[in-house]
Write a protein that holds these residues in place. Structure first.
Motif, PDB file in Angstrom:
ATOM      1  N   THR A 178      14.937 -40.147 110.746  1.00 42.70           N
ATOM      2  CA  THR A 178      15.908 -41.219 110.535  1.00 42.70           C
ATOM      3  C   THR A 178      17.317 -40.681 110.772  1.00 42.70           C
ATOM      4  O   THR A 178      17.608 -39.520 110.490  1.00 42.70           O
ATOM      5  CB  THR A 178      15.822 -41.790 109.110  1.00 42.70           C
ATOM      6  OG1 THR A 178      16.064 -40.743 108.174  1.00 42.70           O
ATOM      7  CG2 THR A 178      14.465 -42.412 108.850  1.00 42.70           C
ATOM      8  N   LEU A 200      21.458 -41.949 110.159  1.00 48.67           N
ATOM      9  CA  LEU A 200      22.360 -42.919 109.543  1.00 48.67           C
ATOM     10  C   LEU A 200      23.747 -42.785 110.173  1.00 48.67           C
ATOM     11  O   LEU A 200      24.294 -41.685 110.243  1.00 48.67           O
ATOM     12  CB  LEU A 200      22.436 -42.687 108.035  1.00 48.67           C
ATOM     13  CG  LEU A 200      23.378 -43.599 107.245  1.00 48.67           C
ATOM     14  CD1 LEU A 200      22.855 -45.035 107.247  1.00 48.67           C
ATOM     15  CD2 LEU A 200      23.534 -43.096 105.814  1.00 48.67           C
ATOM     16  N   CYS A 252      27.235 -49.712 108.087  1.00 47.04           N
ATOM     17  CA  CYS A 252      26.197 -48.681 108.274  1.00 47.04           C
ATOM     18  C   CYS A 252      24.957 -49.237 108.967  1.00 47.04           C
ATOM     19  O   CYS A 252      24.502 -50.347 108.672  1.00 47.04           O
ATOM     20  CB  CYS A 252      25.802 -48.068 106.932  1.00 47.04           C
ATOM     21  SG  CYS A 252      27.121 -47.105 106.148  1.00 47.04           S
ATOM     22  N   GLN A 288      20.942 -47.745 110.423  1.00 48.46           N
ATOM     23  CA  GLN A 288      19.962 -46.657 110.352  1.00 48.46           C
ATOM     24  C   GLN A 288      18.955 -46.815 111.479  1.00 48.46           C
ATOM     25  O   GLN A 288      18.369 -47.883 111.652  1.00 48.46           O
ATOM     26  CB  GLN A 288      19.255 -46.675 108.992  1.00 48.46           C
ATOM     27  CG  GLN A 288      18.208 -45.562 108.848  1.00 48.46           C
ATOM     28  CD  GLN A 288      17.656 -45.487 107.446  1.00 48.46           C
ATOM     29  OE1 GLN A 288      18.282 -44.951 106.540  1.00 48.46           O
ATOM     30  NE2 GLN A 288      16.464 -46.044 107.248  1.00 48.46           N
ATOM     31  N   THR A 304      15.440 -45.279 113.115  1.00 45.63           N
ATOM     32  CA  THR A 304      14.244 -44.501 112.771  1.00 45.63           C
ATOM     33  C   THR A 304      13.327 -44.426 113.981  1.00 45.63           C
ATOM     34  O   THR A 304      13.021 -45.461 114.593  1.00 45.63           O
ATOM     35  CB  THR A 304      13.498 -45.142 111.590  1.00 45.63           C
ATOM     36  OG1 THR A 304      14.381 -45.277 110.485  1.00 45.63           O
ATOM     37  CG2 THR A 304      12.306 -44.294 111.173  1.00 45.63           C
TER      38      THR A 304
END
Length: 395
Positions: free
Chosen positions: A237, A239, A276, A278, A280
């Motif tokens: 992952t 961020l 933000c 993320q 993955t």
């Protein structure tokens, strides 16, 4: 000496109405106020002069006795008469800002009373900057806000940034009631509300600005390096937080301009909040070419940042590990580089210090493996000897 005293006494007798004091009356907008003027009837009873109200700053005669002489329905005269006094009360209803000023009540050439009508005015913010109530600035730059307020009494202007007072950053322009707030070297944590409040004894008004600080992405990954076997499927992952959101956000191999496509088993991009995201991915390590360094890179209009991580191959057997260690003991193939965006070298190559450390680590590992193999062989020989002796004794 006696003659001076007598003359002074006569003058005081002849000027009985000059003992008044200036009176100040405060009135709020839309209220009703009464200005009083009275004279004793036993003084100069034969005087034909009328009681007159005059607006000093305009030189207007407002009334003659009980008659209003100006065109203003808000004005009226209340007459009150007693045995020893006569009053002319000037009543003003629905008080307006223009009613502020000095009013004089006179009879003939004698001033009976002077009243300063102080019309209280709630604060008003007459101008502000930026006019659209929104300020956009890059992190590290300055942000300037201003407010100009009027009112009576003169309002006090206070600034707050996200609910916190910032008095040391405020400047008042001389000769005006303009207040300026300058935020130096703004950071992303200054983003939010900037409030300008103007307050006097009547009320408080404010203007609310929005400060939007743009900053380049901050990129993080959960690990800098880790070991996996061939055919493993690790999940990584990344961020990225920035304002505005990244226009580029993906996984790359170092020094490659295009995102990786080989080995990707699954990929999921999630928006966590306004700043933000993320990303993955799940990789299928089907061959050794998929081991090595990777970069998670994010870019927006304010700049670019990245975080690097390394996927190392986990050797499955001690025999294979020994073979690999002996063949490559003097090569930096097992070097682990854990660099972030602020520490990547120009050519993305390990330093001599890292190479020396890896070389020493591989040499020590090879010696330990050799000692373990010798101990295992000795233990096997002793066990075999014991079994033979036991069999011989039974025979």
């Amino acid at each position: 000496m006696l003659s001076i005293v007598v003359i002074t006494y006569i003058l005081l007798i002849q000027q009985p109405y000059q003992t008044y004091q200036l009176e100040t009356i405060e009135a709020a907008l839309a209220s009703t106020v009464e200005l009083s003027c009275s004279v004793g009837q036993n003084i100069e009873p034969t005087s034909p002069a009328k009681i007159i109200w005059i607006r000093d700053d305009r030189a207007d005669i407002v009334s003659l006795d009980s008659v209003i002489t100006v065109r203003d329905r808000r004005l009226s005269i209340l007459t009150m008469t007693s045995i020893d006094r006569e009053e002319r009360i000037l009543r003003i209803t629905n008080v307006e800002e223009q009613d502020h000023g000095l009013y004089r009540c006179i009879r003939g050439d004698i001033t009976l009373n002077e009243i300063l009508l102080d019309v209280l005015i709630p604060p008003r913010i007459t101008s502000h900057a930026p006019e659209d109530m929104r300020m956009i600035v890059r992190e590290g730059k300055d942000a300037r806000f201003s407010c100009t307020a009027t009112g009576r009494p003169t309002p006090t202007i206070v600034w707050q940034v996200n609910g916190l007072s910032r008095p040391t950053l405020v400047t008042t322009i001389a000769g005006t009631n303009e207040s300026v707030l300058i935020l130096r070297n703004v950071s992303r944590f200054d983003s939010g509300r900037v409030d300008c409040s103007a307050t006097n004894t009547l009320s408080t008004v404010n203007r609310q600005f929005l400060l939007d600080v743009k900053y380049r992405p901050t990129v993080t990954v959960p690990f800098h390096w880790s070991y996996f076997r061939v055919n493993d499927s690790p999940t990584i992952t990344c961020l990225a937080c920035s304002s505005p959101p990244p226009t580029t956000f993906d996984f790359f191999r170092p020094k490659h301009a295009n995102p990786i496509t080989k080995g990707i088993k699954d990929k999921f991009d999630e928006v966590l909040n306004q700043t933000c995201r993320q990303l993955t991915i799940t990789l299928h390590l089907s061959d050794t070419s998929l081991f090595g360094a990777y970069v998670c890179r994010a870019k927006n209009i304010a700049g670019i940042s990245h975080a690097e991580f390394i996927i190392k191959e986990l050797i499955q057997s001690t025999k294979h590990m020994k073979s690999i260690s002996e063949e490559h003991a003097l090569t930096p193939t097992s070097i682990i580089i854990t660099t972030s965006s602020s520490t990547v070298t120009k050519n993305d190559e390990p330093s001599e210090r890292h190479i020396e450390y890896s070389y020493k680590s591989n040499t020590v590992a090879t010696g330990i493996i050799a000692e373990k193999n010798q101990a295992f062989q000795l233990s096997t020989s002793l066990l075999l000897l014991i079994v033979l002796l036991f069999v011989a004794s039974r025979c």
